[in-house]
Every structure is written in C-alpha cells, then in structure tokens.
Design an enzyme around this catalytic site. Structure first.
Site, PDB file in Angstrom:
ATOM      1  N   GLY A   9       8.564 -47.594   5.298  1.00 49.13           N
ATOM      2  CA  GLY A   9       8.590 -48.927   5.440  1.00 49.13           C
ATOM      3  C   GLY A   9       9.731 -49.563   4.510  1.00 49.13           C
ATOM      4  O   GLY A   9       9.960 -50.991   4.697  1.00 49.13           O
ATOM      5  N   ARG A  50      13.999 -45.250   7.015  1.00 48.15           N
ATOM      6  CA  ARG A  50      15.312 -45.821   6.791  1.00 48.15           C
ATOM      7  C   ARG A  50      15.972 -45.831   5.381  1.00 48.15           C
ATOM      8  O   ARG A  50      16.908 -45.767   5.283  1.00 48.15           O
ATOM      9  CB  ARG A  50      14.848 -47.424   7.016  1.00 48.15           C
ATOM     10  N   CYS A  93      27.092 -55.121  30.242  1.00 47.66           N
ATOM     11  CA  CYS A  93      26.896 -56.279  31.234  1.00 47.66           C
ATOM     12  C   CYS A  93      25.484 -56.935  30.968  1.00 47.66           C
ATOM     13  O   CYS A  93      24.727 -56.879  31.536  1.00 47.66           O
ATOM     14  CB  CYS A  93      26.923 -56.067  32.464  1.00 47.66           C
TER      15      CYS A  93
END
Ligand SMILES: *Cc1c(COP(=O)(O)O)cnc(C)c1O
Length: 421
Positions: free
Chosen positions: A240, A279, A344
């Site tokens: 975290g 991370r 798109c």
C-alpha cells in the site's frame, strides 16, 4: 528515485536511449529498469533491517512479467498472489513456494488444491466459508494448510475509493469484531494450521497514519488471540505504500519512514512479519513509451494524440491517475495540451489541459511511473494488440514480452459451423 534520466537532451533508461528501443520494437512499449527495481528492493529491505527475518512478498498483480518476477526472485523476494495464474507465474519465475502468500476473496477449490500441491507458505483467508472449504480441500489431500485471517480493520486509507480496501463496507477481510469467533472456529478445522493475522487497507497511501492505526489494531488482536489460546506466529502487514506520480504534490512517506513506524508499532509482537509491497517496488521502475500520431487543434486547446491508449495504461481513466509526461527529446518549449489516445472513449485521456513539453507528430513521449498496474491491466479493447515490454540493465536491453501480431486477435476467435456458408 529512478534510473530514467536525460543524457545530452535525450531520455534514457539506464544507459539505453529510449529512442533506440522505439526504433527497434515500435511504440507503444513498456520499458522497465533493472537498476531501479534493485534500488527499490534494497531501500525497502534496508527500512526493515531491524526486523528478524521479514518475508517480503511482492504483490504480483502490480507487475507479473516473468522477467520482472525473475529479477525480484534473484533479489530474494517472495510473492503475494491472488489467482492460480499469478501463483504459476511466480513459481515459473523462480520464486519458491515457501515465500508465497495467497490472498483474495474468491479463491476456488481448484486454486486451493494447486497452492497446496506447491506447498505455499500461507493462505490469507478472507471469510469463514473460505476457511471451511480450504480445510476440506486440504484434508482430502492429506495436508494441512497454513493460514492467517485477513482482518478488515475499518480504517479509511485516505486514498482513491477504488483502491481502498480496509473500510467495513469493502469486500475484503473479516470484520474486526468477528475475529475472535472466526479464529476459534478455524482452530476447530482439522485441515488448517492457524498461524497468523493479515491486513491490507489499500494502495497508493500517502500518509502513514491509517497504516499505523490498522497495525495497532492488528497488535491488539494478536494479544487477544493469544489469550484465547491461538499460537500466532506471523503478521502480514500488506502493501500500500504510495509512490510519487505528480511532482507538484508532496512526496509520499519514504520506505525508511514506513519501516521506522513498523518497527516501533510491532515491538514485542514476537511474530515473523510479512509485507506485500507492489507499487513501491515497480512503480517508478517502468515507463510507457509512446509516439505522437498527430496534434489536433481543439476549440480551446491542442489535443496531442499519441499511439498509447487507455487499453495500454488504464490508470488515468480508471482512477483519474496522474502520470508525468515527458518528451524523449524536449524542444525547450512548453505547451498546454490535452493528451489522448486513439480509443473511441472520452475516458481515453491521459492528461487534461496539462503543461507539457511542446511536441510534434512523430515525437516520442514517455508516461512516467508506469511500472505498476500498467501492462498488467492492459486489454485489447478497440482490437489493439497488447503492448510489448522491454527490460533494461545497464546498456543492455531485451524484449521480455513481444508485441503479438494483430492476427492473433482474429485467430483467437472461432466461427461456429452454422455460420460458415
Ligand atoms: C494489491 C495488493 C497489494 C499491493 O498493493 P500496493 O499498493 O501495490 O503495494 C498487497 N496485498 C494485497 C492483498 C493486495 O490486494
């Protein structure tokens, strides 16, 4: 700190100019730096140095590329996995089962069996029915599963709602107040060896306070569990820790500050501590390199249209995430522009009205801090091939995941007989 720097006006990954990779592999392409991975592992380890034998299990979902996992395996990291696929990838990359933890609310019987066959270190259980199922599966194999319960401490991580996991309304873990009952019941299950407590309250945390309050609750629970006769030997503090994305924001707490807090809060716990960083290990170790297709003048400002899109890097669209955007060869001019991909969807926007290096068609742009939750979240939306990945070390580099031919997308489907003329 990372190893993506300008040398003679050109952005490099370690000693390799990014333009060289773009020329040979094409764009978009993810590029990872070994030196940065090594540095982050070293810094994290150093922060935990006062602890006896911590288990650092890399959260594979952040970046499951085999070469990245093999790099981390060589550095001695374990793995936190959330599926059979991640378990097999971790083992294939050389991470021993004795350093693997299995998390997730939806483990199936099949996944439990696979993990038991490999003899993983710990299952982090997220519900009582899961405990019962795991016990049965283990008994049917003549094995005993080592488990912890993931506790939901009802702490607000203060991060984006989609990556908060420790509030009582989130699907993760068992309610804190239910823990004693759940542990008592698990202790009755013959297929389980109840060894620990686990917690993980969210991702990209930029404040240590919620982590500290969650860990404090874990400490209090360990005491109560021991009083109730449970031999708690491990405490898994999850992942975290945040990384810097936007240079204008305060830098998140360092691994050193995190480690100091952990050492202070866990004093006297008398357990083996486990960590599941994702991370903080890989985030800054990767960039997504992209080429400008064209610049289009909008009603109020230019749109820089690049060949990477939300299917390659979902975070801006999914989490309103910021990625720093740098020209590989800056022209020493700035422009305010909205940077978009070709998909798109209006959500296919990397940055809105952002001051960036002025660019022209064919220029290369790098999206920084894309090593975590980047390639792993990619899809083939709009029938775009998955982005290739490259690993750099020093002046060497290798394609560690090739760009699949677009034909593979077509060949992957099949047309049933009744539609064939
Ligand atoms: C995603 C996840 C992690 C890693 O989180 P980071 O923010 O990348 O450190 C760790 N543990 C569990 C259970 C997770 O789901």
């Amino acid at each position: 700190m990372d190893h993506f720097d300008y040398r003679a006006g050109v952005l490099h990954a370690e000693d390799v100019p990014l333009a060289e990779i773009a020329a040979q592999v094409g764009t978009p392409v993810y590029i990872y730096s070994t030196a940065t991975l090594e540095r982050h592992v070293g810094v994290f380890r150093e922060a935990l140095a006062p602890l006896a034998d911590p288990l650092v299990a890399f959260a594979v979902k952040a970046n499951p590329n085999a070469a990245v996992l093999a790099t981390l395996a060589k550095l001695g990291l374990g793995a936190d996995v959330v599926s059979a696929g991640e378990l097999l990838r971790a083992i294939a990359a050389g991470i021993p089962a004795s350093r693997i933890v299995f998390s997730g609310v939806g483990k199936t019987e099949e996944e439990m069996r696979l993990a038991l066959e490999h003899g993983i270190f710990q299952f982090n259980l997220e519900s009582e029915p899961e405990a019962e199922m795991l016990s049965e599966v283990a008994l049917s194999m003549g094995k005993v599963a080592s488990v912890a319960y993931r506790i939901n401490p009802d702490v607000d991580a203060g991060t984006h709602a989609k990556i908060s996991t420790g509030k009582s309304e989130n699907k993760f873990g068992i309610p804190y107040d239910r823990a004693l009952v759940a542990y008592d019941r698990a202790a009755q299950l013959a297929g389980l060896d109840v060894q620990g407590v686990a917690v993980h309250i969210g991702s990209q945390l930029t404040d240590l306070a919620p982590l500290e309050s969650a860990f404090t609750k874990v400490g209090a629970l360990i005491e109560r569990l021991r009083d109730a006769g449970h031999a708690i030997r491990t405490a898994d503090l999850g992942g975290g820790l945040g990384v810097p994305y936007d240079p204008a924001l305060p830098v998140p707490p360092s691994p050193a500050a995190y480690g100091a807090m952990v050492v202070r809060v866990t004093q006297g716990w008398n357990v083996r501590l486990m960590f599941e960083p994702g991370r903080v290990i890989v985030g800054n170790a990767g960039v997504l390199l992209s080429r400008v297709i064209r610049v289009k003048q909008g009603a109020s400002q230019p749109f820089v249209i690049v060949d990477a899109a939300m299917n390659d890097l979902l975070r801006p669209s999914l989490y309103d995430a910021w990625h720093d955007i740098r020209a590989v060869r800056p022209r020493n001019a700035q422009v305010q522009a909205t940077v978009v991909g070709p998909v798109c969807e209006t959500g296919d926007t990397f940055a809105t009205a952002r001051d960036i290096d002025a660019v022209e068609a064919d220029d290369l742009l790098a999206f920084m801090t894309a090593g975590a939750y980047g390639a792993t979240m990619a899809s083939t939306y709009n029938s775009r091939a998955l982005t290739p990945e490259v690993l750099v070390t020093g002046d060497q580099w290798a394609v560690v995941r090739a760009r699949p031919p677009v034909e593979a997308l077509i060949e992957g489907d099949s047309i049933p007989d009744w539609l064939r003329g």
